[in-house]
Scaffold this active site. Structure first.
Site: not given
Length: 259
Positions: A139, A152
């Site tokens: 990401s 995360y």
């Protein structure tokens, strides 16, 4: 890139789209996720439309021993894994101390440990055959710390670093390893992680099919890292020149839940 592709997190979101795209490119599929009903429906649709063989394995990969059990089942079925799409993962949005500890540890297990286990399971065979490819889904979160999604963001930083290292280790052995770094993307993931209401998602959410195309193109070209989308590429590059305090403040401002 012919052969059989193993796609994790295949029941929805990017995983489902990767499965469809790979089938169109001529791959047979091994689809893995927790929700068998969704996997069965997707498998039936792909088989009918594309004429590919699609094998379904329902599993909670974050559970202890799940990866070993999955790989044993794949081997027992006599299936090769020529391509691995390490897509399974999830995020949680909120203050670190307010989010459930067990759920955050499960996120580390799925986003990091399971990804490593799967790479370790398939890579020796690929190296031996001097063929194959692994696409790990990270990401743009990997490029800076992320207040309000601390675990995360950290997990995706791990995926990026790990993938780049693997790429370098095997690039001379006929095996491709690429890391895809999408930004906020319009999929079910955003609802599960409570990201859909964030400023980041509202301002920058991109198209899932474009992300998949970028990922498969990067894998085919053995590109170590691919940031999907021009805006995301600019943002990821700018982090290198942004003072760390400012980078983490900006990320936090985009992710912080409304009070």
């Amino acid at each position: 890139m012919a052969g059989t592709a193993l796609v994790t997190g295949a029941s929805a979101g990017l995983g489902e789209r990767f499965a469809r795209a790979l089938a169109k490119d001529g791959h047979d599929l091994i689809l893995v996720a927790r929700r068998r009903d969704r996997l069965d429906a997707l498998a039936a649709e792909i088989s009918a439309q594309q004429g590919r063989q699609v094998h379904v394995f329902a599993a909670d990969l974050a559970a202890p021993g799940a990866v070993d059990a999955l790989m044993a089942a794949i081997a027992a079925a006599g299936l090769p894994v020529n391509t691995l799409i390490n897509n399974a993962g999830f995020g949680l949005r909120g203050g670190f101390t307010q989010l459930d500890r067990a759920r955050q540890l499960e996120m580390i297990d799925l986003n990091c440990r399971v990804l490593v286990e799967l790479c370790h399971a398939v890579l020796p065979g690929m190296v031996q055959m001097r063929a194959g490819g692994i696409l790990n889904i990270a990401s743009t979160a990997a490029f800076q710390p992320g207040p309000w999604m601390a675990v995360y963001y950290a997990s995706k930083a791990f995926v990026l670093s790990f993938s780049e290292a693997l790429h370098e280790e095997v690039k001379g052995q006929g095996v491709r390893v690429a890391c895809l770094c999408p930004g906020a993307t319009r999929t079910e993931f955003a609802d599960v992680s409570d990201m859909a209401s964030s400023r980041l998602f509202k301002m920058f959410a991109g198209d899932a099919d474009a992300v998949v195309r970028d990922g498969l193109s990067a894998l085919a070209g053995n590109r170590a890292v691919k940031v999907s989308g021009l805006v995301n590429q600019s943002m990821a590059a700018s982090v290198r020149f942004t003072p760390r305090p400012l980078a983490r403040w900006l990320a936090g401002a985009l992710q912080k839940p409304d009070s």
